[in-house]
Each structure stands twice: as structure tokens, then as C-alpha cells.
Enzyme design. Structure first.
Site, PDB file in Angstrom:
ATOM      1  CG  PHE A 176     -25.350 -92.854   9.601  1.00 37.53           C
ATOM      2  CD1 PHE A 176     -25.743 -91.581   9.993  1.00 37.53           C
ATOM      3  CD2 PHE A 176     -25.957 -93.432   8.497  1.00 37.53           C
ATOM      4  CE1 PHE A 176     -26.724 -90.896   9.291  1.00 37.53           C
ATOM      5  CE2 PHE A 176     -26.935 -92.754   7.797  1.00 37.53           C
ATOM      6  CZ  PHE A 176     -27.321 -91.484   8.189  1.00 37.53           C
TER       7      PHE A 176
ATOM      8  CG  ASP B 223     -19.067 -94.244   6.836  1.00 43.05           C
ATOM      9  OD1 ASP B 223     -18.869 -93.103   6.374  1.00 43.05           O
ATOM     10  OD2 ASP B 223     -20.175 -94.814   6.796  1.00 43.05           O
TER      11      ASP B 223
ATOM     12  CE1 TYR C  39     -25.822 -87.115   2.146  1.00 40.73           C
ATOM     13  CE2 TYR C  39     -25.491 -88.623   0.303  1.00 40.73           C
ATOM     14  CZ  TYR C  39     -25.829 -88.407   1.619  1.00 40.73           C
ATOM     15  OH  TYR C  39     -26.163 -89.466   2.413  1.00 40.73           O
ATOM     16  CE  LYS C  40     -23.881 -87.302   5.367  1.00 37.73           C
ATOM     17  NZ  LYS C  40     -23.684 -88.595   6.008  1.00 37.73           N
TER      18      LYS C  40
ATOM     19  NE  ARG D 119     -25.056 -83.510  12.425  1.00 39.25           N
ATOM     20  CZ  ARG D 119     -25.216 -84.461  11.507  1.00 39.25           C
ATOM     21  NH1 ARG D 119     -24.779 -85.671  11.740  1.00 39.25           N
ATOM     22  NH2 ARG D 119     -25.825 -84.200  10.373  1.00 39.25           N
TER      23      ARG D 119
HETATM   24  C1  PLP Z   1     -24.658 -89.662   5.850  1.00 39.26           C
HETATM   25  C2  PLP Z   1     -24.115 -91.026   6.180  1.00 39.26           C
HETATM   26  C3  PLP Z   1     -24.470 -92.144   5.414  1.00 39.26           C
HETATM   27  C4  PLP Z   1     -25.491 -91.999   4.318  1.00 39.26           C
HETATM   28  O1  PLP Z   1     -25.652 -93.098   3.491  1.00 39.26           O
HETATM   29  P1  PLP Z   1     -26.528 -92.935   2.159  1.00 39.26           P
HETATM   30  O2  PLP Z   1     -26.523 -94.253   1.533  1.00 39.26           O
HETATM   31  O3  PLP Z   1     -25.860 -91.862   1.336  1.00 39.26           O
HETATM   32  O4  PLP Z   1     -27.886 -92.473   2.560  1.00 39.26           O
HETATM   33  C5  PLP Z   1     -23.875 -93.361   5.736  1.00 39.26           C
HETATM   34  N1  PLP Z   1     -22.980 -93.474   6.758  1.00 39.26           N
HETATM   35  C6  PLP Z   1     -22.637 -92.404   7.520  1.00 39.26           C
HETATM   36  C7  PLP Z   1     -21.642 -92.559   8.618  1.00 39.26           C
HETATM   37  C8  PLP Z   1     -23.203 -91.158   7.253  1.00 39.26           C
HETATM   38  O5  PLP Z   1     -22.878 -90.106   7.999  1.00 39.26           O
END
Ligand code: PLP
Length: 414
Positions: A138, A215, A240-241, A389
Site C-alpha cells: 500500500f 501490516d 476501520y476495515k 476490488r
Molecule cells: C488501509 C491501509 C492503510 C491505511 O493507513 P491510514 O494511516 O489508516 O490511512 C495502510 N496500509 C495498508 C496496507 C492499508 O491497507
């Protein structure tokens, strides 16, 4: 028509989706989510980007404001609010992450938590000059590590995974060396959904003398994780996911007990110090997991996730994973039967053991198709360059929703 053809065809029917819902032991939980009966939302296929709120969370948030904030006022900090990051962390560790108490804290965004823990890790491997990461992680993960590399004079060693896969043991072994300080990988790749072999890759990193951070943004709450048993050093993830904490709810960070006290994080705030209310002259880190916190905990942001953690705890993460595999297998069958013949490509692993809770399918029309789908109340995510997705959150997604979503995609491209 032959019998097998008739069989295949009936498996692709809406009736079959409804039969699957009837025999799904978790189907009743869908009603516990707000908006699950909203006629304007035909299919919500993005619960892995922003989970739906639980009805219990609406009550909890309203009750907190009226009774706790409104009634207890500043006394609330002494009466429990300050302990929430560790308390919720312990519960999350027990229910979904295979972590004994005292190793998880809640706070900051994932981005900031990732910075703090990665920065602590590279400082704990002085003399080692490389950080291993992959081109498909990401953006925030890649950007944070670019920044840390610039700040500390380190070199980034990139793995380039296959488009429909993710980082394998072979990929990692090829780039590890005595120069590796830290490895950062997502357990479930945010685009392809590839599920990495955490114990094997963790062992490889350790054999090279490196630390590893996982992660868990796209895995926490949808599949079993065993951080303690797998020997993981560090982990971060979103709430939040699949944990339905609501927009901007804070992240969690895991620091293995044996590293606490050794790994020093860079954002030295008063609430991570040994005596926050001593108002001392100099920073001294708190003992234990609290050393990885910085400022005032986002208490309101931590309310809703508690309901989802409770629900996952009552259902059991193994049952959640079973439904998740059922949903992605079903989406895959519909893809094969309906979308593949229209020229749509699969960019996710076929084997359920190599896959998390989402699937990505690609077609040159999908940027426009996604906009059309959103207008008709079918809500997946668009992912560059041309992917849709399909995020299937097991406790709030029905098989009927998957069918309606896939059928809407078929209609939009044909
Ligand atoms: C959704 C996601 C994030 C989001 O990071 P935020 O700081 O909450 O915006 C980070 N890493 C991965 C792999 C994600 O899927």
C-alpha cells in the site's frame, strides 16, 4: 442441454445465492449492522475499506457522549479512558491476533504507527543498511519507508511480486542479507488479496538477523492471526476495515514483549512517558507497551471497534474465516461462469489458502463501470490501473449481495 450444463447454470442463478444464505450459520448477524436493509444499497462490496457500523455502536457512541463525556467530564480520564488503548489492545489480541496481553496498543493512524515502529526497528539494528519491502504494498507503507530511508541513510531493497500474487518465501530469500535491518510486508496484499505465509517469511527474516513488521490492515478481523506463535516482532493494522471502527478510527500496534524496552520509538510524548502527570523535565519512556503511545488517546474513535471485536469474539475468528472463504469461492465461481467469458481477468490467487477476504478482477472499462455501479447502489472499490476490488466482509455480506454485485458488473460491461 446436458445435466452438467443445467447444474452449472443453476449454480449461477440468484436462487442458488439465496440457498447459500439459508444454509449460512452466520447469516443472522447481517441484521446487526446499520443500513443492511437500506434499499438504496443493493450490494456493499467495500467492507474491507470501510466496514458498516454495528447498531450496537450507534448506541455505544450516543451513550458515551451523554453519560460518560457529558456526565463524568474530565473525571473520565481517571475513571478508565486512559486505560482504553491497552485494554482494547488486549481484547483484540485475544480475539483475533493470537497475542498475549500487554503487547498491543491502540492509537494514531496506521501511517503514524507504522512510522513509529519501523523507525524503532531500524534504530535497533545499527550497522545494517537495508530495508526490504515490495512494490505492491500500500502506498503509505512505501512512502513511510522512503522517508525513513532518507532520514537514516538506508537503502530500500524492492521485491516485485507477480500481479495476481504477493511476496513468497523465494522472493524474500533472494533479497535478504547481513545488511537487512527490517522487512515490511502486508499479510494480505491490498490489491490482489494474496495471503502471505507469515510464519515462513518471519523465520527467514530472523535467520538473516533482521526484524520483520507485518501490516495486518487487510487481514485483522477476517482471518486467524497468531502473532505470538509465529514469532512476529512487530505488527500494525487498521480498525476501520474488517473491525468496523468507523472513518478514521485509530490503528493498533503490536510490539512483541521481548522487544519492549529495547525498541525505542521516536515520537516521545507525555502519555508514553514513565510519569505522565509528574510533568517532569525530561522524557523517560514508560515500561511496557505504553512506551509506544505518544499523545492523548482518541477515545471516541475507539468506541465502535469494541462492538466488532466483541462480535468476532462471540462468533469465533475461525467461523469468520470459513464464511470468508465461502464468499470468495462463490465470487470466484460467478467470475468463472459470468465475467471471464466477457473478457474480465482475475488478478487474485485461485487457491483459498493463498487468499484473504477480497478478490480483484480487471477490465479496461472498469473505471467507468465502477462509477456506474456506485450510481446504482452497488459499491465495490476501484483499484489502479483497471481493477474492481470485491471486499467481502463476512459478518455483514450476504451471498445474495455478491450475486447482485457480480450481475450488475455483467450488465454494465455487456
Ligand atoms: C488501509 C491501509 C492503510 C491505511 O493507513 P491510514 O494511516 O489508516 O490511512 C495502510 N496500509 C495498508 C496496507 C492499508 O491497507
Amino acid at each position: 442441454m446436458t445435466e452438467t450444463h443445467a447444474g452449472r447454470r443453476s449454480e449461477l442463478s440468484f436462487d442458488h445465492a439465496q440457498t447459500l444464505d439459508l444454509s449460512d450459520p452466520l447469516s443472522g448477524h447481517r441484521d446487526s449492522f446499520l443500513g443492511s436493509d437500506d434499499p438504496d444499497v443493493v450490494a456493499y462490496l467495500d467492507g474491507n475499506s470501510l466496514g458498516r457500523p454495528l447498531k450496537a455502536s450507534a448506541r455505544r457512541v450516543a451513550g458515551f457522549i451523554a453519560e460518560q463525556w457529558g456526565g463524568r467530564l474530565i473525571r473520565g480520564w481517571d475513571e478508565g479512558w486512559l486505560g482504553l488503548p491497552a485494554e482494547i489492545g488486549n481484547e483484540l489480541g485475544r480475539v483475533a491476533l493470537g497475542a498475549a496481553p500487554g503487547q498491543i496498543t491502540i492509537g494514531d493512524s496506521t501511517t503514524v504507527m507504522l512510522y513509529k515502529l519501523c523507525r524503532a526497528a531500524v534504530a535497533a539494528r545499527p550497522g545494517r543498511t537495508e530495508v526490504v519491502l515490495d512494490t505492491d504494498n500500500f502506498p503509505t507503507d512505501r512512502f513511510i519507508l522512503e522517508g525513513i530511508a532518507a532520514e537514516r541513510g538506508l537503502t530500500l531493497r524492492w521485491i516485485t511480486p507477480s500481479f495476481d500474487g504477493g511476496v513468497t518465501a523465494g522472493d524474500l530469500a533472494a533479497v535478504l542479507s547481513p545488511r537487512t535491518a527490517l522487512v515490511v510486508i502486508s499479510q494480505v496484499a491490498y490489491r490482489s488479496g494474496y495471503l502471505a505465509d507469515v510464519p515462513a517469511l518471519t523465520e527467514l527474516a530472523h535467520a538473516a538477523g533482521a526484524l520483520i513488521l507485518w501490516d495486518l490492515c487487510h487481514s485483522v478481523g477476517v482471518l486467524p492471526v497468531e502473532l505470538d506463535a509465529w514469532g512476529v516482532d512487530l505488527a500494525v493494522g487498521c480498525t476501520y476495515k474488517y473491525l468496523n471502527g468507523g472513518p478514521g478510527s485509530p490503528a493498533f500496534g503490536y510490539v512483541r514483549a521481548e522487544h519492549q524496552g529495547q525498541l525505542v520509538q521516536p515520537i516521545q510524548g507525555w502519555l508514553g512517558s514513565a510519569e505522565p502527570f509528574g510533568m517532569g523535565d525530561r522524557y523517560q519512556a514508560a515500561a511496557g507497551i505504553r512506551a509506544y503511545t505518544s499523545g492523548t488517546p482518541p477515545v471516541i474513535g475507539m468506541l465502535a471497534m469494541q462492538d466488532m471485536i466483541e462480535l468476532i469474539g462471540s462468533v469465533g475468528i475461525a467461523a469468520v474465516r470459513n464464511k470468508s472463504v465461502g464468499l470468495t469461492e462463490y465470487a470466484l465461481a460467478l467470475y468463472d461462469g459470468v465475467l471471464a467469458p466477457l473478457g474480465v481477468r482475475l488478478s487474485s490467487p485461485r487457491h483459498p489458502q493463498e487468499r484473504g477476504g477480497h478478490l480483484t478482477v480487471d477490465h479496461s472499462s472498469f473505471r467507468d463501470v465502477t462509477a456506474a455501479l456506485w450510481r446504482r447502489g452497488v459499491v465495490p472499490d476501484f483499484r489502479n490501473p483497471e481493477g474492481i476490488r470485491l471486499g467481502l466482509s463476512p459478518l455483514s455480506t450476504s451471498y445474495a449481495e455478491v450475486w447482485l454485485g457480480m450481475d450488475a458488473i455483467r450488465q454494465e460491461i455487456s
